[in-house]
Write a protein that holds these residues in place. Structure first.
Motif, PDB file in Angstrom:
ATOM      1  N   MET A  11      -9.217 -41.415  11.090  1.00  0.00           N
ATOM      2  CA  MET A  11     -10.273 -40.880  10.231  1.00  0.00           C
ATOM      3  C   MET A  11     -11.135 -39.880  11.010  1.00  0.00           C
ATOM      4  O   MET A  11     -11.440 -40.069  12.181  1.00  0.00           O
ATOM      5  N   TYR A  12     -11.508 -38.813  10.310  1.00  0.00           N
ATOM      6  CA  TYR A  12     -12.363 -37.792  10.892  1.00  0.00           C
ATOM      7  C   TYR A  12     -13.739 -37.845  10.230  1.00  0.00           C
ATOM      8  O   TYR A  12     -13.934 -38.513   9.221  1.00  0.00           O
ATOM      9  N   ASN A  13     -14.687 -37.127  10.810  1.00  0.00           N
ATOM     10  CA  ASN A  13     -15.977 -36.915  10.167  1.00  0.00           C
ATOM     11  C   ASN A  13     -16.048 -35.478   9.678  1.00  0.00           C
ATOM     12  O   ASN A  13     -15.390 -34.587  10.211  1.00  0.00           O
ATOM     13  N   SER A  14     -16.876 -35.261   8.649  1.00  0.00           N
ATOM     14  CA  SER A  14     -17.059 -33.902   8.140  1.00  0.00           C
ATOM     15  C   SER A  14     -18.507 -33.479   8.333  1.00  0.00           C
ATOM     16  O   SER A  14     -19.416 -34.320   8.428  1.00  0.00           O
ATOM     17  N   ARG A  15     -18.716 -32.178   8.376  1.00  0.00           N
ATOM     18  CA  ARG A  15     -20.065 -31.634   8.473  1.00  0.00           C
ATOM     19  C   ARG A  15     -20.148 -30.360   7.645  1.00  0.00           C
ATOM     20  O   ARG A  15     -19.119 -29.764   7.304  1.00  0.00           O
ATOM     21  N   ILE A  16     -21.366 -29.952   7.329  1.00  0.00           N
ATOM     22  CA  ILE A  16     -21.573 -28.665   6.680  1.00  0.00           C
ATOM     23  C   ILE A  16     -21.690 -27.620   7.783  1.00  0.00           C
ATOM     24  O   ILE A  16     -22.633 -27.637   8.577  1.00  0.00           O
ATOM     25  N   SER A  17     -20.704 -26.722   7.843  1.00  0.00           N
ATOM     26  CA  SER A  17     -20.661 -25.746   8.936  1.00  0.00           C
ATOM     27  C   SER A  17     -21.222 -24.386   8.545  1.00  0.00           C
ATOM     28  O   SER A  17     -21.457 -23.539   9.416  1.00  0.00           O
ATOM     29  N   GLY A  18     -21.436 -24.159   7.254  1.00  0.00           N
ATOM     30  CA  GLY A  18     -21.984 -22.879   6.811  1.00  0.00           C
ATOM     31  C   GLY A  18     -22.581 -22.982   5.423  1.00  0.00           C
ATOM     32  O   GLY A  18     -22.085 -23.745   4.583  1.00  0.00           O
ATOM     33  N   LEU A  19     -23.651 -22.234   5.181  1.00  0.00           N
ATOM     34  CA  LEU A  19     -24.350 -22.248   3.893  1.00  0.00           C
ATOM     35  C   LEU A  19     -24.628 -20.823   3.432  1.00  0.00           C
ATOM     36  O   LEU A  19     -24.865 -19.925   4.243  1.00  0.00           O
ATOM     37  N   GLY A  20     -24.660 -20.638   2.122  1.00  0.00           N
ATOM     38  CA  GLY A  20     -25.022 -19.340   1.570  1.00  0.00           C
ATOM     39  C   GLY A  20     -25.459 -19.482   0.124  1.00  0.00           C
ATOM     40  O   GLY A  20     -25.098 -20.457  -0.543  1.00  0.00           O
ATOM     41  N   PHE A  21     -26.249 -18.529  -0.357  1.00  0.00           N
ATOM     42  CA  PHE A  21     -26.597 -18.545  -1.772  1.00  0.00           C
ATOM     43  C   PHE A  21     -26.772 -17.127  -2.288  1.00  0.00           C
ATOM     44  O   PHE A  21     -26.904 -16.168  -1.520  1.00  0.00           O
ATOM     45  N   TYR A  22     -26.743 -17.017  -3.605  1.00  0.00           N
ATOM     46  CA  TYR A  22     -26.943 -15.730  -4.263  1.00  0.00           C
ATOM     47  C   TYR A  22     -27.676 -15.976  -5.567  1.00  0.00           C
ATOM     48  O   TYR A  22     -27.350 -16.910  -6.311  1.00  0.00           O
ATOM     49  N   VAL A  23     -28.680 -15.149  -5.841  1.00  0.00           N
ATOM     50  CA  VAL A  23     -29.355 -15.160  -7.137  1.00  0.00           C
ATOM     51  C   VAL A  23     -29.426 -13.730  -7.655  1.00  0.00           C
ATOM     52  O   VAL A  23     -29.517 -12.781  -6.869  1.00  0.00           O
ATOM     53  N   PRO A  24     -29.397 -13.541  -8.965  1.00  0.00           N
ATOM     54  CA  PRO A  24     -29.478 -12.190  -9.533  1.00  0.00           C
ATOM     55  C   PRO A  24     -30.817 -11.530  -9.207  1.00  0.00           C
ATOM     56  O   PRO A  24     -31.815 -12.201  -8.929  1.00  0.00           O
ATOM     57  N   ASP A  25     -30.823 -10.207  -9.252  1.00  0.00           N
ATOM     58  CA  ASP A  25     -32.050  -9.450  -8.976  1.00  0.00           C
ATOM     59  C   ASP A  25     -33.073  -9.564 -10.103  1.00  0.00           C
ATOM     60  O   ASP A  25     -34.270  -9.402  -9.868  1.00  0.00           O
ATOM     61  N   ASN A  26     -32.606  -9.854 -11.308  1.00  0.00           N
ATOM     62  CA  ASN A  26     -33.459  -9.832 -12.489  1.00  0.00           C
ATOM     63  C   ASN A  26     -34.398 -11.041 -12.528  1.00  0.00           C
ATOM     64  O   ASN A  26     -33.974 -12.163 -12.805  1.00  0.00           O
ATOM     65  N   ILE A  27     -35.686 -10.802 -12.245  1.00  0.00           N
ATOM     66  CA  ILE A  27     -36.697 -11.865 -12.250  1.00  0.00           C
ATOM     67  C   ILE A  27     -37.337 -11.953 -13.633  1.00  0.00           C
ATOM     68  O   ILE A  27     -37.805 -10.944 -14.175  1.00  0.00           O
ATOM     69  N   VAL A  28     -37.341 -13.147 -14.207  1.00  0.00           N
ATOM     70  CA  VAL A  28     -37.962 -13.381 -15.507  1.00  0.00           C
ATOM     71  C   VAL A  28     -39.152 -14.319 -15.295  1.00  0.00           C
ATOM     72  O   VAL A  28     -38.972 -15.497 -14.977  1.00  0.00           O
ATOM     73  N   THR A  29     -40.346 -13.798 -15.448  1.00  0.00           N
ATOM     74  CA  THR A  29     -41.557 -14.594 -15.235  1.00  0.00           C
ATOM     75  C   THR A  29     -41.927 -15.354 -16.503  1.00  0.00           C
ATOM     76  O   THR A  29     -41.417 -15.075 -17.592  1.00  0.00           O
ATOM     77  N   ASN A  30     -42.838 -16.306 -16.338  1.00  0.00           N
ATOM     78  CA  ASN A  30     -43.341 -17.014 -17.515  1.00  0.00           C
ATOM     79  C   ASN A  30     -43.998 -16.046 -18.489  1.00  0.00           C
ATOM     80  O   ASN A  30     -43.871 -16.198 -19.714  1.00  0.00           O
ATOM     81  N   ASN A  31     -44.705 -15.067 -17.969  1.00  0.00           N
ATOM     82  CA  ASN A  31     -45.347 -14.094 -18.840  1.00  0.00           C
ATOM     83  C   ASN A  31     -44.317 -13.267 -19.606  1.00  0.00           C
ATOM     84  O   ASN A  31     -44.570 -12.853 -20.750  1.00  0.00           O
ATOM     85  N   ASP A  32     -43.166 -13.019 -19.004  1.00  0.00           N
ATOM     86  CA  ASP A  32     -42.090 -12.334 -19.718  1.00  0.00           C
ATOM     87  C   ASP A  32     -41.640 -13.158 -20.925  1.00  0.00           C
ATOM     88  O   ASP A  32     -41.352 -12.600 -21.997  1.00  0.00           O
ATOM     89  N   LEU A  33     -41.585 -14.466 -20.765  1.00  0.00           N
ATOM     90  CA  LEU A  33     -41.135 -15.336 -21.853  1.00  0.00           C
ATOM     91  C   LEU A  33     -42.135 -15.367 -23.002  1.00  0.00           C
ATOM     92  O   LEU A  33     -41.748 -15.566 -24.161  1.00  0.00           O
ATOM     93  N   THR A  34     -43.413 -15.153 -22.695  1.00  0.00           N
ATOM     94  CA  THR A  34     -44.426 -15.168 -23.766  1.00  0.00           C
ATOM     95  C   THR A  34     -44.217 -14.025 -24.752  1.00  0.00           C
ATOM     96  O   THR A  34     -44.743 -14.066 -25.869  1.00  0.00           O
TER      97      THR A  34
END
Length: 334
Positions: free
Chosen positions: A1-24
């Protein structure tokens, strides 16, 4: 049996920011109403035609792979968690295999909604432990914005959710860094308390919805019994965190960083207060991104790591609760 680890992380979010005021401007709500109930100030929505669940997952994956020092030819398997795939079928796992130019490795799609990433991480951990694979790409990615009722009628749900993707490389561990344990649960008797019930093969299919052409039909929008979900979430979060700590002989005081699924800031604050954790021991970013379901934990985990809030040797706890009901935790020695 081996052990595992998280060796790398990454994320992406769209550029389009929608604020609460935008929703109003498109529904009857206020910034104060949203912040008081959810803690959310803004979220990201894709621009249609530019981002998809798969493309965001691929962008997050490229970052994680670079940080892990793993090439496309070294990825042995893909696990993709989402409730918002590009197609009804096939799932996005095979699309990632194609778009990243991976070998003809296996691709598994996970449908566990808010708990999806921890479920996917657990599967990857077991495959690496068994010796079957050395490097597994785990992705959580969601496009909610295209499937929400963005009107006053749907505001109780639609203000909560955002789009984004996070990814992790799970690799064979060569030192003390490892995933200590994962814990998975479900309680299907409450499935309809947080669900999208149509279209579905067991009920109303696309042809039925089109034939009825009923403007009042909301079956294809998400519905949520908010108070009931909150009550169950705080209970199950607590239980599954304690389950993981107990199995590893740890105490709450041993937690260096808790990354809860970003469902609602009030839930995270409740758990933090119950466990007596400081602000430095809990990471929240729902204020910026809303609830990104399967993507929320890997996005938050990546941001916490990038900010230097997670260091080698730290005890990191991931915990999630969501539709199904499902809930899960992972205890990690970083």
């Amino acid at each position: 049996m081996y052990n595992s680890r998280i060796s790398g992380l990454g994320f992406y979010v769209p550029d389009n920011i929608v604020t609460n005021n935008d929703l109003t401007k498109i529904m009857e709500t206020t910034d104060e109403w949203i912040v008081e109930r959810t803690g959310i100030n803004e979220r990201r929505h894709i621009t249609k035609g530019e981002d998809t669940t798969t493309s965001m997952g691929v962008k997050a994956a490229r970052v994680a792979m670079e940080r892990a020092g793993v090439s496309a030819t070294e990825i042995d398997f893909v696990v993709f968690a989402t409730l918002s795939p590009d197609y009804y079928f096939p799932g996005p796992g095979v699309l990632v295999q194609r778009d990243l130019g991976l070998n003809t490795v296996g691709a598994l799609d996970i449908r566990n909604q808010c708990s999806g990433f921890v479920y996917a991480l657990s599967i990857a951990d077991q495959y690496v432990r068994s010796g079957m694979y050395k490097n597994i790409l785990v992705i959580g990615s969601e496009v909610h914005s295209q499937g929400l009722d963005m009107t006053t009628r749907g505001r109780a749900v639609s203000v909560i959710f955002g789009d984004g993707a996070g990814a992790a490389i799970v690799s064979r561990s060569t030192d003390d860094s490892k995933i200590l344990s994962t814990h998975l649960h479900s309680e299907g008797q409450h499935a309809e308390e947080l669900a999208v019930t149509a279209p579905g093969m067991g009920g109303r299919w696309v042809t039925d919805i089109l034939a009825e052409n009923n403007p009042e039909d909301v079956s294809f929008y998400p519905v949520m019994n908010g108070q009931f979900v909150f009550k169950n979430a705080v209970q199950r979060f607590s239980e599954v965190i304690m389950e993981g700590l107990k199995q590893n002989g740890l105490q709450v005081s041993d937690i260096d960083m808790l990354i809860p699924h970003q469902a609602n800031l009030r839930i995270s604050q409740f758990i933090q207060q119950k466990f007596g954790l400081t602000d430095d021991q809990v990471f929240n970013n729902i204020q910026k991104y809303g609830n990104t379901t399967a993507a929320s934990i890997p996005i938050a985990l990546t941001e916490a790591w990038e900010a230097g809030k997670i260091k080698k040797g730290d005890v990191v706890v991931l915990a999630a609760f969501g539709s199904g009901f499902t809930w899960a935790s992972a205890i990690i020695k970083w």
